[in-house]
Design a protein around this motif. Sequence first.
Motif, PDB file in Angstrom:
ATOM      1  N   VAL A  17       0.832  -1.205   0.000  1.00 39.05           N
ATOM      2  CA  VAL A  17       0.000   0.000   0.000  1.00 39.05           C
ATOM      3  C   VAL A  17       0.868   1.257   0.000  1.00 39.05           C
ATOM      4  O   VAL A  17       0.493   2.281  -0.572  1.00 39.05           O
ATOM      5  CB  VAL A  17      -1.017   0.064   1.178  1.00 39.05           C
ATOM      6  CG1 VAL A  17      -1.928  -1.145   1.173  1.00 39.05           C
ATOM      7  CG2 VAL A  17      -0.332   0.210   2.510  1.00 39.05           C
ATOM      8  N   LEU A  18       2.059   1.152   0.590  1.00 38.80           N
ATOM      9  CA  LEU A  18       2.948   2.317   0.620  1.00 38.80           C
ATOM     10  C   LEU A  18       3.625   2.552  -0.725  1.00 38.80           C
ATOM     11  O   LEU A  18       4.167   3.623  -0.984  1.00 38.80           O
ATOM     12  CB  LEU A  18       4.006   2.150   1.712  1.00 38.80           C
ATOM     13  CG  LEU A  18       3.475   2.310   3.133  1.00 38.80           C
ATOM     14  CD1 LEU A  18       4.572   2.047   4.142  1.00 38.80           C
ATOM     15  CD2 LEU A  18       2.890   3.703   3.322  1.00 38.80           C
ATOM     16  N   GLU A  19       3.546   1.528  -1.578  1.00 37.53           N
ATOM     17  CA  GLU A  19       4.162   1.645  -2.896  1.00 37.53           C
ATOM     18  C   GLU A  19       3.499   2.759  -3.706  1.00 37.53           C
ATOM     19  O   GLU A  19       4.125   3.387  -4.548  1.00 37.53           O
ATOM     20  CB  GLU A  19       4.003   0.304  -3.616  1.00 37.53           C
ATOM     21  CG  GLU A  19       4.838   0.177  -4.863  1.00 37.53           C
ATOM     22  CD  GLU A  19       4.618  -1.180  -5.496  1.00 37.53           C
ATOM     23  OE1 GLU A  19       3.515  -1.738  -5.335  1.00 37.53           O
ATOM     24  OE2 GLU A  19       5.547  -1.691  -6.131  1.00 37.53           O
ATOM     25  N   ARG A  20       2.205   2.972  -3.447  1.00 38.37           N
ATOM     26  CA  ARG A  20       1.475   3.989  -4.208  1.00 38.37           C
ATOM     27  C   ARG A  20       1.699   5.394  -3.676  1.00 38.37           C
ATOM     28  O   ARG A  20       1.170   6.360  -4.213  1.00 38.37           O
ATOM     29  CB  ARG A  20      -0.026   3.683  -4.177  1.00 38.37           C
ATOM     30  CG  ARG A  20      -0.369   2.364  -4.833  1.00 38.37           C
ATOM     31  CD  ARG A  20      -1.866   2.244  -4.984  1.00 38.37           C
ATOM     32  NE  ARG A  20      -2.222   1.082  -5.806  1.00 38.37           N
ATOM     33  CZ  ARG A  20      -3.470   0.751  -6.098  1.00 38.37           C
ATOM     34  NH1 ARG A  20      -4.465   1.479  -5.642  1.00 38.37           N
ATOM     35  NH2 ARG A  20      -3.732  -0.306  -6.838  1.00 38.37           N
ATOM     36  N   GLY A  21       2.434   5.505  -2.583  1.00 36.27           N
ATOM     37  CA  GLY A  21       2.693   6.820  -2.028  1.00 36.27           C
ATOM     38  C   GLY A  21       2.715   6.777  -0.507  1.00 36.27           C
ATOM     39  O   GLY A  21       2.180   5.859   0.098  1.00 36.27           O
ATOM     40  N   ALA A  22       3.346   7.759   0.100  1.00 39.07           N
ATOM     41  CA  ALA A  22       3.471   7.815   1.557  1.00 39.07           C
ATOM     42  C   ALA A  22       2.103   8.005   2.206  1.00 39.07           C
ATOM     43  O   ALA A  22       1.249   8.718   1.686  1.00 39.07           O
ATOM     44  CB  ALA A  22       4.399   8.963   1.948  1.00 39.07           C
ATOM     45  N   LEU A  23       1.911   7.328   3.334  1.00 33.37           N
ATOM     46  CA  LEU A  23       0.659   7.431   4.076  1.00 33.37           C
ATOM     47  C   LEU A  23       0.966   7.377   5.561  1.00 33.37           C
ATOM     48  O   LEU A  23       1.980   6.830   5.972  1.00 33.37           O
ATOM     49  CB  LEU A  23      -0.266   6.257   3.741  1.00 33.37           C
ATOM     50  CG  LEU A  23      -0.915   6.164   2.351  1.00 33.37           C
ATOM     51  CD1 LEU A  23      -1.637   4.825   2.204  1.00 33.37           C
ATOM     52  CD2 LEU A  23      -1.879   7.322   2.145  1.00 33.37           C
ATOM     53  N   HIS A  24       0.060   7.883   6.379  1.00 33.02           N
ATOM     54  CA  HIS A  24       0.223   7.703   7.811  1.00 33.02           C
ATOM     55  C   HIS A  24      -0.547   6.442   8.215  1.00 33.02           C
ATOM     56  O   HIS A  24      -1.373   5.931   7.462  1.00 33.02           O
ATOM     57  CB  HIS A  24      -0.224   8.936   8.602  1.00 33.02           C
ATOM     58  CG  HIS A  24      -1.644   9.309   8.434  1.00 33.02           C
ATOM     59  ND1 HIS A  24      -2.113  10.014   7.335  1.00 33.02           N
ATOM     60  CD2 HIS A  24      -2.725   9.072   9.197  1.00 33.02           C
ATOM     61  CE1 HIS A  24      -3.401  10.204   7.464  1.00 33.02           C
ATOM     62  NE2 HIS A  24      -3.813   9.627   8.575  1.00 33.02           N
ATOM     63  N   GLY A  25      -0.214   5.960   9.406  1.00 32.84           N
ATOM     64  CA  GLY A  25      -0.722   4.671   9.866  1.00 32.84           C
ATOM     65  C   GLY A  25      -2.217   4.449   9.705  1.00 32.84           C
ATOM     66  O   GLY A  25      -2.660   3.423   9.174  1.00 32.84           O
ATOM     67  N   TYR A  26      -2.975   5.403  10.155  1.00 34.99           N
ATOM     68  CA  TYR A  26      -4.425   5.276  10.089  1.00 34.99           C
ATOM     69  C   TYR A  26      -4.897   5.176   8.644  1.00 34.99           C
ATOM     70  O   TYR A  26      -5.799   4.381   8.322  1.00 34.99           O
ATOM     71  CB  TYR A  26      -5.060   6.490  10.770  1.00 34.99           C
ATOM     72  CG  TYR A  26      -6.458   6.247  11.274  1.00 34.99           C
ATOM     73  CD1 TYR A  26      -6.665   5.665  12.513  1.00 34.99           C
ATOM     74  CD2 TYR A  26      -7.565   6.603  10.516  1.00 34.99           C
ATOM     75  CE1 TYR A  26      -7.943   5.444  12.993  1.00 34.99           C
ATOM     76  CE2 TYR A  26      -8.855   6.381  10.986  1.00 34.99           C
ATOM     77  CZ  TYR A  26      -9.038   5.804  12.226  1.00 34.99           C
ATOM     78  OH  TYR A  26     -10.305   5.579  12.703  1.00 34.99           O
ATOM     79  N   ALA A  27      -4.267   5.974   7.770  1.00 31.79           N
ATOM     80  CA  ALA A  27      -4.636   5.957   6.352  1.00 31.79           C
ATOM     81  C   ALA A  27      -4.275   4.618   5.715  1.00 31.79           C
ATOM     82  O   ALA A  27      -4.959   4.143   4.803  1.00 31.79           O
ATOM     83  CB  ALA A  27      -3.932   7.094   5.616  1.00 31.79           C
ATOM     84  N   ILE A  28      -3.216   3.979   6.220  1.00 33.77           N
ATOM     85  CA  ILE A  28      -2.822   2.663   5.718  1.00 33.77           C
ATOM     86  C   ILE A  28      -3.920   1.648   6.031  1.00 33.77           C
ATOM     87  O   ILE A  28      -4.314   0.851   5.185  1.00 33.77           O
ATOM     88  CB  ILE A  28      -1.480   2.217   6.344  1.00 33.77           C
ATOM     89  CG1 ILE A  28      -0.343   3.078   5.807  1.00 33.77           C
ATOM     90  CG2 ILE A  28      -1.212   0.735   6.066  1.00 33.77           C
ATOM     91  CD1 ILE A  28       1.000   2.828   6.478  1.00 33.77           C
TER      92      ILE A  28
END
Lengths: 113, 113
Positions: A17-28
């Motif tokens: 999921v992080l491959e598509r762009g940086a995210l914070h934990g909750y968004a992950i």
Amino acid sequence: MNAQALHGHLDALLLAVLERGALHGYAIIEALRARSDGRLDLATGTVYPALRRLERAGHVASAWSTVNGRERRTYELTDAGRRALADQRSGWREFSATVARFLDSGPSSAPAG
Amino acid sequence: MNAQALHGHLDALLLAVLERGALHGYAIIEALRARSDGRLDLATGTVYPALRRLERAGHVASAWSTVNGRERRTYELTDAGRRALADQRSGWREFSATVARFLDSGPSSAPAG
DNA sequence: CCTTGACAGGTAGCTTGTCTACCTATGAAC
DNA sequence: GTTCATAGGTAGACAAGCTACCTGTCAAGG
């Protein structure tokens, strides 16, 4: 379907999921839920420790940022994480193909014996 | 590939090999190895406890038999085990399809973004 | 008779990794 | 100031596979 079934594959999903762009934990967690049509509904107690594991392993890097006066820790794939993901992908393909030999077909769908 | 990746799917594999007929523990290990081209090479310390778990759950039944003067405990699928296997099969399909959404394709194989 | 090696069954304790339950904190609505 | 959604975090419980070890038979070699 909980992460208990994922055992050992959760890290790969997180990297994916992080491959598509940086995210914070909750968004992950929300991305996992959205992209799986609600099938993957992980608790924070599952995801946050996993993220910290990935960071210790050097597969993700985190940075604090302030959004709307809220502190959020944003995670991003590192180059090593990208390599690890590629590795996990092929591992997954081998694993799923192997298990599928036993589970994807029942005796009824076997051709002749 | 070890059983640690199987976590939660081992029982299903065990039921699947027993679907083709009753086998004793050691033969199950060999069947797993053979049908996976050596990829699944499980230790007795992994398989025997799993078999006992399955027996406690009522999914398999065991019986001692003497073959060539050797005591062997032969395991057989019960009706409940057959139902459990069918259940695990659909569970596996859902699981693998879900994980595959994240891992079966990289960004390079995505159509346009 | 004793040792070695393939076969066969079994257990105890370690480790890894997810889950449950809990805690802190902001901003908005009431 | 209580409640809800958002957001981050930890401790301890728990499940399940792994390592290491043990018992025992049968066959081969000495």
